[in-house]
Scaffold this motif. Structure first.
Motif: not given
Length: 543
Positions: A467-480
């Protein structure tokens, strides 16, 4: 005085009784308001909008090219099979050095008149001027990013599309549906030209796709568009736009435009009702031989505030152009399967909330069988696997749901898309979460294929990537994103997914739309077509 005291005491006692029973109008109103607010907040938390369009980029790592020492892009079998990054294999040779957009949540459309013309949409930039699409005219080898999707006339659309799906019908017509605060749909015969898009504009303002349901205004979410032949006029194409109406359960609705350009949605009916706790994952599947349309969605029925949730995977059908929805005499649809599933949180791979469900379906063009893929958590291992069921005609106007088979082994899988080729091969695209490397989640994109009606599957990895990102703490994060799309045209599968561009030659880590085409050889005889139910009569809608 004694009488007044007795009367007052009686009133006090009666009030206490009412209070204990919970029937005080003031208490009831306050409680109801609190409950309604909590229920609405719970529903809102499962909406897919607003999307995650964060441009996730970082410097490339050695592991980006070979996660865990594994070749990131295995060679696909078959001379007609390809996989390319549309940013890298592009008519703009410098795009690979400059493009940093999110590129999540892909949709794909293949022109049946000219299968070399393919269009992909993703979160690749938003409206200010025109929004972009990715277009290939050579079967997917070379792509161009073209800013040719105009905002619907008269609509404030800056910052969106906030969801989008596209699909081709006949006569070079490609239709698309786009979420802003409501849903808007248009049609074009030339995706390379912004001027070629047609919208139904009334008094200078584009008509909402969901205009027949005022309660849905501002509450519509995650539209899904497919084109299908009309059930009574085979030469006519109709446009179906499914969406969630969060002013209700949320309610599953399907709007239909009959054979006109620009699309004019004159039918909009409810195909089912979902629940809180999960995104409905409302999808469509179409039978191009009969014109029948299937609506599928999820209902949380247990532990809806916890993890894992217990889910009923639902299916409904319209045989008359969306006028009525009923399957096996059940207006709300049938339960295809019940299973536990981890969604929308904890996030898949710690970076992708599943706000698009874990379900998808497709129809076998030969005999009308429906293949329904869904998430199923193994109670022993805790892995969220993918299962599939074949649903076939029961000879009496209804359907029979076949046994459960598994697409995957003991892996953590999500975001499925299923399609059926003309030779009967069933294909399922999906992701797996494979652990971590250098602090970043590892994902693999897969194409599983079955030549025995979904009983067993062989698996082909398309790309393994960090992944280009790790967990950012946002429960709605969606890298895909909430979904990916794969479709079958002839004997080939055409798909697009969000993957890391480094293995394809990008100089830094950024997620791009990855296109693949796979054309498997058939290893099974052509299935015998089955008799199909007679379409239900459709009321003549105003057109």
């Amino acid at each position: 005085m004694k009488r007044l005291t007795q009367v007052g005491l009686a009133v006090l006692i009666a009030g206490l009784v009412l209070l204990l029973k919970g029937s005080s109008p003031l208490v009831t109103t306050a409680t109801a308001q609190t409950q309604n607010k909590a229920q609405q907040q719970a529903k809102e938390s499962t909406r897919s909008a607003p999307p995650d369009t964060t441009p996730y980029t970082r410097p490339a790592l050695p592991e980006d090219s070979a996660p865990r020492g594994v070749r990131a892009i295995p060679l696909l079998p078959g001379v007609s099979s390809i996989i390319v990054d549309v940013v890298v294999n592009n008519t703009d040779p410098n795009l690979t050095n400059t493009d940093t957009f999110n590129d999540g949540e892909t949709s794909i459309a293949v022109n049946p008149v000219n299968i070399n013309e393919i269009v992909i949409t993703a979160f690749s930039e938003s409206w200010g001027a025109n929004a972009p699409l990715w277009r290939s005219t050579d079967g997917g080898n070379i792509w161009t990013k073209q800013f040719t999707i105009p905002a619907p006339p008269g609509v404030a659309a800056a910052g969106c599309p906030c969801d989008q799906t596209v699909d081709y019908g006949r006569n070079n017509q490609m239709s698309g549906t786009f979420l802003i605060s409501d849903i808007f749909s248009g049609t074009t015969t030339d995706p390379a030209s912004a001027a070629a898009w047609n919208w139904l504009v009334i008094a200078g303002v584009t008509q909402r796709t969901n205009h027949l349901v005022p309660s849905s205004f501002g509450d519509a979410d995650q539209p899904w568009l497919l084109v299908n032949r009309d059930p009574t006029t085979p030469t006519q194409d109709d446009v179906y736009a499914a969406y969630d109406d969060f002013s209700g359960g949320p309610d599953m609705r399907v709007a239909v435009s009959f054979g006109v350009d620009p699309p004019n949605f004159t039918v909009d009916n409810q195909s089912g009702t979902s629940t809180g706790g999960i995104n409905p994952g409302h999808r469509l599947a179409v039978d191009r031989q009969t014109g029948f349309v299937y609506s599928l969605f999820q209902r949380c029925v247990g532990n809806c505030g916890g993890d894992p949730k217990n889910i009923n995977y639902m299916l409904n059908r319209s045989t008359n152009g969306g006028a009525t929805w009923i399957l096996n005499a059940l207006p709300g649809g049938i339960i295809v399967a019940n299973a536990d599933s981890t969604q929308p949180q904890p996030k898949f791979g710690t970076v992708n909330a599943l706000l698009g469900g874990a379900d998808h379906a497709a129809v076998d063009p030969n005999n009308g069988d429906v293949y329904y893929v869904y998430g199923s958590r193994d109670a022993g291992t805790g892995n969220d696997r993918l299962a599939i069921r074949r649903i076939f005609d029961n000879g009496g106007g209804g359907v029979t749901v076949g046994p459960e088979n598994f697409v995957t082994g003991q892996v953590e899988a999500a975001i499925p898309s299923v399609a059926v080729a003309s030779n009967g091969i069933v294909g399922v695209f999906y992701y797996t979460f494979d652990g971590f490397s250098s602090g970043f989640p590892i994902f693999s994109a897969h194409l599983a294929q079955s030549s025995d009606q979904g009983v067993t599957f062989s698996d082909q990895m398309l790309e393994m990537f960090l992944s280009s990102a790790a967990d950012n703490g946002d429960p709605r994060q969606r890298v895909l994103g909430d979904y990916m799309q794969m479709k079958a045209v002839g004997t080939c599968f055409y798909g697009a997914f969000t993957g890391n561009g480094v293995p394809f030659g990008r100089p830094f880590s950024n997620h791009d739309p990855i296109f693949f085409r796979a054309c498997p050889a058939s290893t099974r005889p052509t299935p015998t077509p089955r008799s199909r139910p007679t379409p239900a009569p459709r009321p003549t809608p105003p057109r």
